[in-house]
Scaffold this motif. Sequence first.
Motif, PDB file in Angstrom:
ATOM      1  N   MET A 104       0.225  -4.727  -7.053  1.00  0.00           N
ATOM      2  CA  MET A 104      -0.370  -4.049  -5.625  1.00  0.00           C
ATOM      3  C   MET A 104       0.479  -3.049  -5.448  1.00  0.00           C
ATOM      4  SD  MET A 104      -1.883  -7.230  -3.221  1.00  0.00           S
ATOM      5  CE  MET A 104      -0.141  -8.069  -3.371  1.00  0.00           C
ATOM      6  N   ARG A 105       1.457  -3.007  -5.647  1.00  0.00           N
ATOM      7  CA  ARG A 105       2.434  -1.608  -5.274  1.00  0.00           C
ATOM      8  C   ARG A 105       2.860  -0.812  -6.601  1.00  0.00           C
ATOM      9  NH1 ARG A 105       7.529  -4.557  -2.654  1.00  0.00           N
ATOM     10  NH2 ARG A 105       7.579  -5.715  -4.367  1.00  0.00           N
ATOM     11  N   MET A 106       2.495   0.163  -6.254  1.00  0.00           N
ATOM     12  CA  MET A 106       2.723   1.487  -7.441  1.00  0.00           C
ATOM     13  C   MET A 106       3.788   2.222  -7.119  1.00  0.00           C
ATOM     14  SD  MET A 106       0.460   1.175  -9.556  1.00  0.00           S
ATOM     15  CE  MET A 106       0.865   2.848 -10.582  1.00  0.00           C
ATOM     16  N   PRO A 107       4.806   2.316  -7.936  1.00  0.00           N
ATOM     17  CA  PRO A 107       5.987   3.127  -7.746  1.00  0.00           C
ATOM     18  C   PRO A 107       5.531   4.440  -7.205  1.00  0.00           C
ATOM     19  CG  PRO A 107       6.132   2.098  -9.730  1.00  0.00           C
ATOM     20  CD  PRO A 107       4.837   1.836  -9.492  1.00  0.00           C
ATOM     21  N   ALA A 108       6.415   5.018  -6.010  1.00  0.00           N
ATOM     22  CA  ALA A 108       6.232   6.289  -5.432  1.00  0.00           C
ATOM     23  C   ALA A 108       7.416   6.980  -5.261  1.00  0.00           C
ATOM     24  CB  ALA A 108       5.428   6.248  -4.035  1.00  0.00           C
ATOM     25  N   PRO A 109       7.638   8.203  -5.692  1.00  0.00           N
ATOM     26  CA  PRO A 109       8.673   8.945  -5.413  1.00  0.00           C
ATOM     27  C   PRO A 109       9.143   8.822  -3.887  1.00  0.00           C
ATOM     28  CG  PRO A 109       7.254  10.341  -6.650  1.00  0.00           C
ATOM     29  CD  PRO A 109       6.561   9.039  -6.186  1.00  0.00           C
ATOM     30  N   GLY A 110      10.500   8.571  -3.739  1.00  0.00           N
ATOM     31  CA  GLY A 110      11.109   8.604  -2.272  1.00  0.00           C
ATOM     32  C   GLY A 110      10.586   7.268  -1.426  1.00  0.00           C
ATOM     33  N   THR A 111       9.999   6.473  -2.024  1.00  0.00           N
ATOM     34  CA  THR A 111       9.857   5.248  -1.267  1.00  0.00           C
ATOM     35  C   THR A 111       9.908   4.053  -1.901  1.00  0.00           C
ATOM     36  OG1 THR A 111       7.380   5.373  -1.782  1.00  0.00           O
ATOM     37  CG2 THR A 111       7.777   6.484   0.187  1.00  0.00           C
ATOM     38  N   THR A 112       9.899   4.083  -3.310  1.00  0.00           N
ATOM     39  CA  THR A 112       9.925   2.741  -4.133  1.00  0.00           C
ATOM     40  C   THR A 112      11.304   2.962  -4.438  1.00  0.00           C
ATOM     41  OG1 THR A 112       7.695   2.821  -4.580  1.00  0.00           O
ATOM     42  CG2 THR A 112       9.247   1.378  -6.109  1.00  0.00           C
ATOM     43  N   THR A 113      12.120   1.668  -4.670  1.00  0.00           N
ATOM     44  CA  THR A 113      13.441   1.362  -5.053  1.00  0.00           C
ATOM     45  C   THR A 113      13.716   0.699  -6.233  1.00  0.00           C
ATOM     46  OG1 THR A 113      13.959  -0.269  -3.135  1.00  0.00           O
ATOM     47  CG2 THR A 113      14.410   2.106  -2.571  1.00  0.00           C
ATOM     48  N   ILE A 118      -3.319 -13.322  -4.716  1.00  0.00           N
ATOM     49  CA  ILE A 118      -3.205 -11.943  -4.427  1.00  0.00           C
ATOM     50  C   ILE A 118      -4.720 -11.189  -4.598  1.00  0.00           C
ATOM     51  CG2 ILE A 118      -0.888 -11.617  -4.974  1.00  0.00           C
ATOM     52  CD1 ILE A 118      -1.624 -10.210  -7.643  1.00  0.00           C
ATOM     53  N   PRO A 119      -5.022 -10.400  -3.940  1.00  0.00           N
ATOM     54  CA  PRO A 119      -6.189  -9.758  -3.974  1.00  0.00           C
ATOM     55  C   PRO A 119      -6.568  -9.315  -5.238  1.00  0.00           C
ATOM     56  CG  PRO A 119      -5.083  -9.098  -2.063  1.00  0.00           C
ATOM     57  CD  PRO A 119      -4.264  -9.947  -2.577  1.00  0.00           C
ATOM     58  N   THR A 120      -5.694  -8.735  -5.825  1.00  0.00           N
ATOM     59  CA  THR A 120      -6.086  -7.892  -7.074  1.00  0.00           C
ATOM     60  C   THR A 120      -6.451  -8.881  -8.052  1.00  0.00           C
ATOM     61  OG1 THR A 120      -3.497  -8.166  -7.443  1.00  0.00           O
ATOM     62  CG2 THR A 120      -4.671  -5.825  -6.762  1.00  0.00           C
ATOM     63  N   PRO A 122       2.798  -1.425   2.876  1.00  0.00           N
ATOM     64  CA  PRO A 122       2.767   0.250   2.866  1.00  0.00           C
ATOM     65  C   PRO A 122       2.599   0.826   1.753  1.00  0.00           C
ATOM     66  CG  PRO A 122       4.827  -0.533   4.333  1.00  0.00           C
ATOM     67  CD  PRO A 122       3.992  -2.016   3.623  1.00  0.00           C
ATOM     68  N   GLU A 123       2.991  -0.082   0.595  1.00  0.00           N
ATOM     69  CA  GLU A 123       2.808   0.773  -0.572  1.00  0.00           C
ATOM     70  C   GLU A 123       1.531   0.469  -1.200  1.00  0.00           C
ATOM     71  OE1 GLU A 123       6.168  -0.611  -2.951  1.00  0.00           O
ATOM     72  OE2 GLU A 123       7.297   0.671  -2.013  1.00  0.00           O
ATOM     73  N   ALA A 124       0.703  -0.508  -0.584  1.00  0.00           N
ATOM     74  CA  ALA A 124      -0.672  -0.724  -1.202  1.00  0.00           C
ATOM     75  C   ALA A 124      -1.473   0.272  -0.967  1.00  0.00           C
ATOM     76  CB  ALA A 124      -1.135  -2.061  -0.757  1.00  0.00           C
ATOM     77  N   ASP A 125      -2.756   0.360  -1.657  1.00  0.00           N
ATOM     78  CA  ASP A 125      -3.775   1.184  -1.372  1.00  0.00           C
ATOM     79  C   ASP A 125      -4.810   0.317  -0.298  1.00  0.00           C
ATOM     80  OD1 ASP A 125      -6.534   2.325  -1.246  1.00  0.00           O
ATOM     81  OD2 ASP A 125      -5.938   3.446  -3.165  1.00  0.00           O
ATOM     82  N   ALA A 126      -4.619   0.534   1.093  1.00  0.00           N
ATOM     83  CA  ALA A 126      -5.254  -0.083   1.988  1.00  0.00           C
ATOM     84  C   ALA A 126      -6.607  -0.209   1.684  1.00  0.00           C
ATOM     85  CB  ALA A 126      -5.053   0.437   3.261  1.00  0.00           C
ATOM     86  N   ALA A 127      -7.416   0.641   1.418  1.00  0.00           N
ATOM     87  CA  ALA A 127      -8.683   0.780   1.344  1.00  0.00           C
ATOM     88  C   ALA A 127      -9.483  -0.245   0.024  1.00  0.00           C
ATOM     89  CB  ALA A 127      -9.284   2.087   1.200  1.00  0.00           C
ATOM     90  N   VAL A 128      -8.523  -0.044  -1.122  1.00  0.00           N
ATOM     91  CA  VAL A 128      -8.817  -0.969  -2.154  1.00  0.00           C
ATOM     92  C   VAL A 128      -8.283  -2.368  -2.194  1.00  0.00           C
ATOM     93  CG1 VAL A 128      -8.203  -1.176  -4.703  1.00  0.00           C
ATOM     94  CG2 VAL A 128      -8.741   0.866  -3.804  1.00  0.00           C
ATOM     95  N   ILE A 129      -7.438  -2.696  -1.534  1.00  0.00           N
ATOM     96  CA  ILE A 129      -6.629  -3.883  -1.399  1.00  0.00           C
ATOM     97  C   ILE A 129      -7.548  -4.655  -0.322  1.00  0.00           C
ATOM     98  CG2 ILE A 129      -4.630  -5.296  -1.035  1.00  0.00           C
ATOM     99  CD1 ILE A 129      -4.495  -3.737  -3.432  1.00  0.00           C
TER     100      ILE A 129
END
Length: 349
Positions: free
Chosen positions: A1-10, A80-82, A107-114
Motif C-alpha cells: 500500500m505504500r509507494m516510496p516517495a522522495p522526501g517522505t519515505t525513509t 490489507i485492502p490491496t 499518509p503514504e497510501a492512495d486514499a481514493a484507491v485504498i
Amino acid sequence: MRMPAPGTTTHVARRILRKLRSVAKFLRQPYPGFHVMSPLPLPFYGSPVLRRVNAVLVRAQVRAVCLALGLRRPVMVVTIPTAWDVVRPMPRRALLYNRSDRHSAFPEADAAVIGALEDELLARSDLVLYASRTLMADERERTGERARFLDHGVDLDHFTRAAEPPPELAAVPAPRVGFFGALDEFVVDVGLLERLAAELPQASLVLIGDATAPMDRLTAHPNVHWLGFLPYERVPACASGFDVAIMPWQDNDWIRHANPIKLKEYLALGLPVVSTDFPELAHYRDRVRIADTPDRFVAAVKEALAEGGPRPAAELRASVLGMSWASRARRLMELAEGGRLTGPAEGGR
C-alpha cells in the motif's frame, strides 16, 4: 500500500531488502500443518492496468500453492485492502476481512484507491473482524451482524522483563522515560516529546526505532537518547530498563481508530505507562495514566516516575496473560471454521 516517495519515505533499501528476503523463501513450514507463503507482488496500485497485472501474478502464485497443499475452497482471511483484487474471483468457502486499521488514512497510501478497496471488502466479506471497537462502531451500519471484535494479542514469552538492561541502555542515566516503535511524524507527537525533554531535564528520554520525524529537534536536548533501529529480539531487554513507558500519539483519524499492540507489550513488561488519550484506552484506564493535554501528559510522567504504575509490575503483566497470540489464533480459528460460514463457490457474496 505504500509507494516510496522522495522526501517522505525513509529506509527504502531496508524495506525492499526485507521484502526480497521474505519472497526468496516463498513457501516454508515453520510448524507441522502450518505453511507460510510470501508471493512476489508488484505494488503499483495507482494504475488500473498494473493492478490487474499484479492481481493475476499474485493469484497465480497463491493458486499454485493451494493446489500443492490440496486446498480447493479454503476460508480466506484478508488483512490489507490491496488483497481484494487477488481474492475476488478465487473459489472459497468464506471470506473474513481482518480490519486492523483504517488503511486509507495512512499518509503514504492512495486514499481514493485504498478506500475503494476497503469499501469492496466491507461489502463482500462474510465476517469483518475488528481490532478497534471505535472503527467497528463507525462501520456498524455497513457490516451489521457480520462485525466481530478480535483484539490484538501479545507475545508473552518474548516480552518478558530482563534482569539487567543491555550495555547501550545501561550507559543512559536513570531515570529513563522510554518509547519503542516507528517514530513517524504523523503518529508520534514530536512537539510533545520536545516538551517532555525540556521539562524533565533530570530524566533521560530514550527513543528506539526508525524515524521519519525530525529527530534533530529532539537530539538537540542533552537528555534525549535516540538508539535508532534495534532488531525485534533486542527490544524487550532494552525496554526492561525503562522506568516509564510512553505513547505520545498525535490526535488524528489513524490513532482514533487504532489499537496499538505496543500497549500490551508495555504491560507484559510490567512497565508504568503514560499515554495520550484515544478511544481504545477506555478499556485500560485502571492500568494506564491517560493525559488529554500536554500539561497533563508531562504531569503524568512525573507522577509515574515518582510513584510507579497504577498497579504493581506483576499485576500489570498478569492483566494481559489472557491476551496471548495463541488465544487470538484459537478465536480466529473458531470464526474461520464456524459451520454457518458458507461462502460462494466463485468470489463475491
